[in-house]
Every structure is written in C-alpha cells, then in structure tokens.
Scaffold this motif. Structure first.
Motif, PDB file in Angstrom:
ATOM      1  N   PRO A  76       0.810  -1.228   0.000  1.00 33.83           N
ATOM      2  CA  PRO A  76       0.000   0.000   0.000  1.00 33.83           C
ATOM      3  C   PRO A  76       0.846   1.282   0.000  1.00 33.83           C
ATOM      4  N   LEU A  77       2.051   1.208   0.511  1.00 35.15           N
ATOM      5  CA  LEU A  77       2.918   2.392   0.510  1.00 35.15           C
ATOM      6  C   LEU A  77       3.228   2.824  -0.932  1.00 35.15           C
ATOM      7  N   ARG A  99       1.388   6.377  -2.788  1.00 37.82           N
ATOM      8  CA  ARG A  99       2.272   7.530  -3.038  1.00 37.82           C
ATOM      9  C   ARG A  99       1.844   8.249  -4.298  1.00 37.82           C
ATOM     10  N   TRP A 100       1.766   9.530  -4.248  1.00 38.94           N
ATOM     11  CA  TRP A 100       1.560  10.306  -5.469  1.00 38.94           C
ATOM     12  C   TRP A 100       2.212  11.668  -5.292  1.00 38.94           C
ATOM     13  N   HIS A 107       7.049   9.451   1.896  1.00 43.20           N
ATOM     14  CA  HIS A 107       5.614   9.189   1.944  1.00 43.20           C
ATOM     15  C   HIS A 107       5.238   8.465   3.238  1.00 43.20           C
ATOM     16  N   ARG A 108       6.060   7.519   3.633  1.00 44.89           N
ATOM     17  CA  ARG A 108       5.799   6.758   4.858  1.00 44.89           C
ATOM     18  C   ARG A 108       5.759   7.685   6.073  1.00 44.89           C
ATOM     19  N   ARG A 109       6.510   8.784   5.984  1.00 48.47           N
ATOM     20  CA  ARG A 109       6.579   9.729   7.090  1.00 48.47           C
ATOM     21  C   ARG A 109       5.600  10.891   6.941  1.00 48.47           C
ATOM     22  N   GLY A 110       4.660  10.748   6.025  1.00 54.79           N
ATOM     23  CA  GLY A 110       3.634  11.787   5.874  1.00 54.79           C
ATOM     24  C   GLY A 110       4.102  12.991   5.080  1.00 54.79           C
ATOM     25  N   LEU A 146      10.206  18.869  -1.357  1.00 54.21           N
ATOM     26  CA  LEU A 146       9.840  18.049  -0.197  1.00 54.21           C
ATOM     27  C   LEU A 146       9.064  18.907   0.789  1.00 54.21           C
ATOM     28  N   GLY A 147       7.929  18.398   1.241  1.00 56.67           N
ATOM     29  CA  GLY A 147       7.152  19.179   2.211  1.00 56.67           C
ATOM     30  C   GLY A 147       5.894  18.444   2.623  1.00 56.67           C
ATOM     31  N   TYR A 148       5.127  19.094   3.506  1.00 54.34           N
ATOM     32  CA  TYR A 148       3.841  18.532   3.915  1.00 54.34           C
ATOM     33  C   TYR A 148       2.764  19.014   2.955  1.00 54.34           C
TER      34      TYR A 148
END
Ligand SMILES: Cc1cc2nc3c(=O)[nH]c(=O)nc-3n(C[C@H](O)[C@H](O)[C@H](O)COP(=O)(O)O)c2cc1C
Length: 199
Positions: free
Chosen positions: A21-22, A26-27, A128-131, A163-165
């Motif tokens: 699912p990871l 991811r997108w 992605h795993r880290r949000g 890279l960012g939230y």
C-alpha cells in the motif's frame, strides 16, 4: 500518512495483485505547506535513499539539500517557471546528482543515472511513509545548477525534488487544482512482454 487518506487513494488506483500500500498510495501533490521538516525525517529519507542497490555498490547518487533561506533562494532560481509557482512553498528542495565514474579506477559508470533513479524511488517512498510529499521535478535548468553549484559537466543532474507537507489545494492556481489528484498508469500488459521486444 493519514490512514483514511491512504485508503481513499488506494481506492482510486486498481490493485489486482495487492501491491504494498505504501507504493500504491504515493503520489505527487503540488500544494505544499512551508512548514519545516524535522531534521530526523530529512535524514531518514536520505538514509533510505542511500540503501538503494547500485552497480558495484558505487552509490553514485548525491543530494544537495536547500532548507536555509539563502540556499532555498538559489535552488528556486534553478527551477523552471512552471514549477517555481508551486514548488516555492516547499521548505526543502533537493538537487539529485549522480557521479559518472567509478571511484575505484575512474572508468565510466554507465549505470549511474539508473542507480540515482533507484535512490530517488527509495527517498520518495520513505518520505511518503513519514507523511511527507516528495515531488520529483525534471523542469529545471541543468546549466543553472551546474553554474550555481559548480557541478562538473560530466555529472548527471537527473532531477530536483520538492519536499514538504501537503497543503490545501485551494492555494494552487485553478489549472493545477484540476491536476491535484493521484494519476493512473498504463495497462500492465503495455509495459512487459514475454521473451521478445513486444512494444
Ligand atoms: C523525473 C521526474 C520529473 C518530473 N518532473 C515534474 C515537473 O517538472 N513538474 C511537475 O509538476 N511534476 C513533475 N514530475 C511528477 C510526475 O508528473 C508524476 O510523478 C507522474 O505524473 C506520476 O504521478 P504520481 O507521482 O502522482 O503518481 C516528475 C516526476 C519525475 C519522477
């Protein structure tokens, strides 16, 4: 990443073979918050990248990180206009480089860009795993990167990464809001063939 959001994305992407699912969730959103990224998360995604496999374990990937204001300004100036609009909000920009020669004997490493691509993939998944969103970008000036950072001409500069939230999509111009959703992929049978060149 948030469980509900992950499930929602997975529903949009058909998964007959139950892929991790990871990978499926991811997108590449473009709406990013300028919120700083904890040092530990940044180091973790670089750590993930550097566990990628590579030809002769050469590990040709290199990453220039921009997160201080003056560094971000220099990195942003390398981006194509079309990316600058949204990627300027990213608290971290990464320039992906790849070393073209084997360190052992200086001979050409014809797999360096392939290996740097693998490392980028690992980086994106750990982010992605880290949000976090890691959005790859080919829209930048290689020449400007070479000049700004004194990158030798024979080095690969395959990509930059924002890279960012994830932020609210309303912060994007309308044309990008329309594209702010997970993409689909070609049919599986278009990308492989059995025992012959079938494309
Ligand atoms: C090497 C590379 C270059 C890309 N260049 C850009 C770019 O310049 N601008 C952009 O908005 N997206 C860029 N993307 C994002 C792709 O458009 C995106 O990954 C692709 O459409 C698949 O969608 P997904 O990542 O949301 O699954 C790039 C991605 C990669 C891997």
């Amino acid at each position: 990443m948030e469980k509900n959001r992950e499930e929602e994305i997975i529903r949009l992407r058909p998964d007959p073979y139950e892929v991790n699912p990871l990978i499926l969730s991811r997108w590449s959103p473009r709406a990013l918050l300028p919120k700083p990224i904890p040092e530990n998360d940044l180091l973790a995604i670089l750590e993930a990248a550097h566990w990628a496999p590579s030809c002769f374990n050469e590990q040709p990937w290199r990453f220039i990180i921009a997160r201080r204001d003056e560094d971000l300004a220099r990195a942003r100036a390398c981006l194509a206009e079309v990316n600058r609009g949204w990627a300027n909000h990213a608290p971290v920009l990464i320039i992906v480089l790849s070393a073209p020669k084997f360190s052992l004997d200086g001979s050409p490493n014809r797999w360096h860009d392939f290996d740097a691509g693998t490392a980028w993939g690992y980086l994106a998944l750990e982010a992605h795993r880290r949000g976090l969103v890691a959005h790859g970008m080919g829209g930048f000036s290689q020449k400007k990167v070479q000049e700004t950072y004194d990158v030798p001409e024979d080095w690969g500069i395959p990509a930059m990464v924002a890279l960012g939230y994830r932020g609210p999509m309303e912060q994007l111009p309308l044309n990008l809001q329309e594209r702010e959703h997970p993409t689909q992929r070609k049919a599986l049978n278009e990308i492989w063939s059995e025992g012959k060149f079938g494309f």
